[in-house]
Scaffold this active site. Structure first.
Site, PDB file in Angstrom:
ATOM      1  N   TYR A  69      20.561 -28.467 -20.473  1.00 14.88           N
ATOM      2  CA  TYR A  69      19.146 -28.103 -20.629  1.00 14.88           C
ATOM      3  C   TYR A  69      18.919 -27.124 -21.774  1.00 14.88           C
ATOM      4  CZ  TYR A  69      17.523 -30.928 -16.856  1.00 14.88           C
ATOM      5  OH  TYR A  69      17.200 -32.031 -16.097  1.00 14.88           O
ATOM      6  N   HIS A 123       6.487 -33.490 -14.693  1.00 16.03           N
ATOM      7  CA  HIS A 123       7.873 -33.085 -14.433  1.00 16.03           C
ATOM      8  C   HIS A 123       8.170 -31.655 -14.883  1.00 16.03           C
ATOM      9  CE1 HIS A 123       9.075 -37.625 -14.226  1.00 16.03           C
ATOM     10  NE2 HIS A 123       8.428 -37.201 -13.170  1.00 16.03           N
ATOM     11  N   CYS A 131      13.496 -19.330 -10.351  1.00 21.40           N
ATOM     12  CA  CYS A 131      14.645 -18.944  -9.538  1.00 21.40           C
ATOM     13  C   CYS A 131      15.160 -20.148  -8.749  1.00 21.40           C
ATOM     14  CB  CYS A 131      14.228 -17.818  -8.595  1.00 21.40           C
ATOM     15  SG  CYS A 131      15.584 -17.302  -7.521  1.00 21.40           S
ATOM     16  N   CYS A 135      12.780 -17.863  -4.807  1.00 17.22           N
ATOM     17  CA  CYS A 135      12.135 -16.622  -4.382  1.00 17.22           C
ATOM     18  C   CYS A 135      10.705 -16.564  -4.915  1.00 17.22           C
ATOM     19  CB  CYS A 135      12.921 -15.398  -4.865  1.00 17.22           C
ATOM     20  SG  CYS A 135      12.686 -15.012  -6.622  1.00 17.22           S
ATOM     21  N   CYS A 184      18.072 -14.206 -11.649  1.00 16.72           N
ATOM     22  CA  CYS A 184      16.674 -13.916 -11.350  1.00 16.72           C
ATOM     23  C   CYS A 184      16.430 -12.404 -11.359  1.00 16.72           C
ATOM     24  CB  CYS A 184      16.308 -14.522  -9.992  1.00 16.72           C
ATOM     25  SG  CYS A 184      14.597 -14.181  -9.552  1.00 16.72           S
ATOM     26  N   CYS A 187      14.633 -11.517  -7.356  1.00 18.52           N
ATOM     27  CA  CYS A 187      15.428 -11.384  -6.121  1.00 18.52           C
ATOM     28  C   CYS A 187      16.835 -10.867  -6.415  1.00 18.52           C
ATOM     29  CB  CYS A 187      15.487 -12.711  -5.378  1.00 18.52           C
ATOM     30  SG  CYS A 187      16.426 -13.990  -6.229  1.00 18.52           S
TER      31      CYS A 187
HETATM   32  P1  OAD Z   1      13.063 -43.453 -20.471  1.00 16.14           P
HETATM   33  O1  OAD Z   1      14.180 -42.999 -21.352  1.00 16.14           O
HETATM   34  O2  OAD Z   1      13.401 -44.056 -19.154  1.00 16.14           O
HETATM   35  O3  OAD Z   1      12.190 -44.523 -21.243  1.00 16.14           O
HETATM   36  C1  OAD Z   1      11.786 -44.301 -22.573  1.00 16.14           C
HETATM   37  C2  OAD Z   1      10.929 -45.467 -22.985  1.00 16.14           C
HETATM   38  O4  OAD Z   1      10.435 -45.201 -24.278  1.00 16.14           O
HETATM   39  C3  OAD Z   1      11.660 -46.822 -23.048  1.00 16.14           C
HETATM   40  O5  OAD Z   1      10.873 -47.812 -22.406  1.00 16.14           O
HETATM   41  C4  OAD Z   1      11.763 -47.094 -24.553  1.00 16.14           C
HETATM   42  O6  OAD Z   1      11.707 -48.487 -24.843  1.00 16.14           O
HETATM   43  C5  OAD Z   1      10.524 -46.392 -25.050  1.00 16.14           C
HETATM   44  N1  OAD Z   1      10.568 -45.963 -26.464  1.00 16.14           N
HETATM   45  C6  OAD Z   1      11.651 -45.658 -27.229  1.00 16.14           C
HETATM   46  N2  OAD Z   1      11.264 -45.297 -28.469  1.00 16.14           N
HETATM   47  C7  OAD Z   1       9.898 -45.354 -28.480  1.00 16.14           C
HETATM   48  C8  OAD Z   1       8.905 -45.092 -29.465  1.00 16.14           C
HETATM   49  N3  OAD Z   1       9.233 -44.690 -30.709  1.00 16.14           N
HETATM   50  N4  OAD Z   1       7.599 -45.279 -29.131  1.00 16.14           N
HETATM   51  C9  OAD Z   1       7.259 -45.693 -27.885  1.00 16.14           C
HETATM   52  N5  OAD Z   1       8.159 -45.957 -26.926  1.00 16.14           N
HETATM   53  C10 OAD Z   1       9.453 -45.783 -27.202  1.00 16.14           C
HETATM   54  O7  OAD Z   1      12.081 -42.213 -20.318  1.00 16.14           O
HETATM   55  P2  OAD Z   1      10.917 -41.971 -19.277  1.00 16.14           P
HETATM   56  O8  OAD Z   1      10.256 -43.229 -18.876  1.00 16.14           O
HETATM   57  O9  OAD Z   1      10.099 -40.882 -19.842  1.00 16.14           O
HETATM   58  O10 OAD Z   1      12.597 -37.389 -15.240  1.00 16.14           O
HETATM   59  O11 OAD Z   1      11.732 -41.399 -18.059  1.00 16.14           O
HETATM   60  C11 OAD Z   1      11.028 -40.946 -16.950  1.00 16.14           C
HETATM   61  C12 OAD Z   1      11.725 -39.809 -16.293  1.00 16.14           C
HETATM   62  O12 OAD Z   1      13.073 -40.151 -16.018  1.00 16.14           O
HETATM   63  C13 OAD Z   1      11.843 -38.569 -17.145  1.00 16.14           C
HETATM   64  O13 OAD Z   1      10.698 -37.743 -17.105  1.00 16.14           O
HETATM   65  C14 OAD Z   1      12.999 -37.882 -16.522  1.00 16.14           C
HETATM   66  C15 OAD Z   1      13.921 -39.071 -16.446  1.00 16.14           C
HETATM   67  O14 OAD Z   1      14.989 -38.991 -15.673  1.00 16.14           O
HETATM   68  C16 OAD Z   1      13.173 -36.307 -14.721  1.00 16.14           C
HETATM   69  O15 OAD Z   1      13.997 -35.648 -15.324  1.00 16.14           O
HETATM   70  C17 OAD Z   1      12.686 -35.989 -13.355  1.00 16.14           C
END
Ligand code: OAD
Length: 295
Positions: A69, A123, A131, A135, A184, A187
């Site tokens: 991260y 998200h 934390c 907390c 943190c 806490c």
């Molecule tokens: P993904 O990585 O699953 O999907 C990214 C999408 O963007 C794919 O469908 C690609 O084809 C598309 N893509 C790539 N380049 C692009 C561009 N230049 N223009 C438009 N589209 C493009 O990412 P998310 O759908 O955002 O959650 O993933 C959803 C969630 O899963 C994230 O927020 C995260 C992840 O795990 C958490 O961390 C809780």
């Protein structure tokens, strides 16, 4: 039946639309140089990014999860919003009934000037820290980079033709003591963690209620599904929810398979969101230059 692909038809349709919602994902920030989750080369070292995005992963190895991260935070701080973020922000300024739901935690939409009242970061934000012991301590918009001295290897800048040692699975990870990770200040017992939603955690209930009541208020004309694989719930469910409220579905994504499931009347624009969105909104926001300014 194939979805429509005409920009002119979409512009006409958008001009007469009132309630507009967008569901954005990592693809919106791809043109800003930020990697998607499920894209090509999607491994972080030897780990799938989604395997690091869980409370269990943090519990097992907080240094590993923090390195991941801290690196993403460094990338997000270094990146700039692209024309896609600016186009959405301009649309929001001109259409008060436009709500943008983003799964992205990179903070690029706020930095593009997207009005807060019309943006929901489903998200969370990688710029927030909170934390791990719950907390209640939260530090919002924390721009410390590196997050702390021990995490400096995640914030190194390398020439683009070289691999950052942290990303090279052949280079051992720096060894980091848990005591040297941020703790943190409230806490004094818990570790601090990134302020993002991890798999297995709930999204913010108050925010979900607000979004649900926006959805229920009145029929929705259109949902823009931008740069998301739309596979992670509950975010992905908003597409069907909007459809049930009467919305046309508009997908903007370079992956041809992301248009599957669309029907006649829906739109599919295959390509990069940063190139396509300014064109789609041009009748409402005006022409945009390469830097994302309206000319
Ligand atoms: P993904 O990585 O699953 O999907 C990214 C999408 O963007 C794919 O469908 C690609 O084809 C598309 N893509 C790539 N380049 C692009 C561009 N230049 N223009 C438009 N589209 C493009 O990412 P998310 O759908 O955002 O959650 O993933 C959803 C969630 O899963 C994230 O927020 C995260 C992840 O795990 C958490 O961390 C809780």
């Amino acid at each position: 039946m194939a979805p429509r692909t005409s920009i002119a038809d979409f512009r006409n349709f958008l001009s007469s639309s009132n309630r507009i919602v967008a569901l954005c994902g990592a693809g919106l920030s791809a043109a800003s140089g930020l990697p998607t989750f499920r894209g090509a080369g999607g491994l972080w070292r030897t780990h799938s990014p989604t395997s690091l995005a869980t409370p269990d992963a943090f519990e097992d190895d907080p240094a590993l999860v923090w390195l991941f991260y801290a690196w993403r935070k460094h990338m997000a701080i270094k990146a700039s919003p692209n024309r896609g973020h600016y186009a959405l922000a301009e649309l929001a300024k001109r259409r008060e009934n436009f709500l943008c739901l983003t799964q992205n935690v990179d903070g690029l939409s706020p930095r593009a000037g997207h009005p807060d009242a019309q943006l929901r970061a489903l998200h969370g934000s990688i710029l927030d820290v909170k934390c791990f012991n719950e907390c209640g301590y939260v530090d919002k918009n924390n721009l410390d980079d590196p997050v702390c001295p021990a995490l400096a290897p995640a914030a190194e800048d390398y020439p683009s033709n070289e691999t950052l040692p942290l990303l090279d699975p052949n280079v051992p990870l720096p060894s980091i003591n848990v005591e040297d990770l941020p703790h943190c200040p409230n806490c004094k017992t818990g570790l601090l963690r990134p302020g993002v939603v991890w798999f297995g955690e709930s999204l913010d209930f108050a925010m979900l209620d607000e979004v649900d009541s926006w959805f229920r208020q009145a029929p929705i004309d259109v949902i823009l599904v931008i740069g998301t694989a739309a596979v992670v719930n509950p975010a992905a469910r908003y597409v069907d929810k909007a459809r049930r409220m009467g919305a046309m579905v508009v997908v903007v994504n370079p992956d041809p398979s992301s248009g599957a499931g669309l029907s006649r009347g829906d739109f599919f624009f295959q390509g990069d969101a940063s190139a396509i969105l300014p064109q789609l909104f041009e009748d409402i926001i005006g022409k945009m230059d390469e830097a994302g300014r309206i000319v």
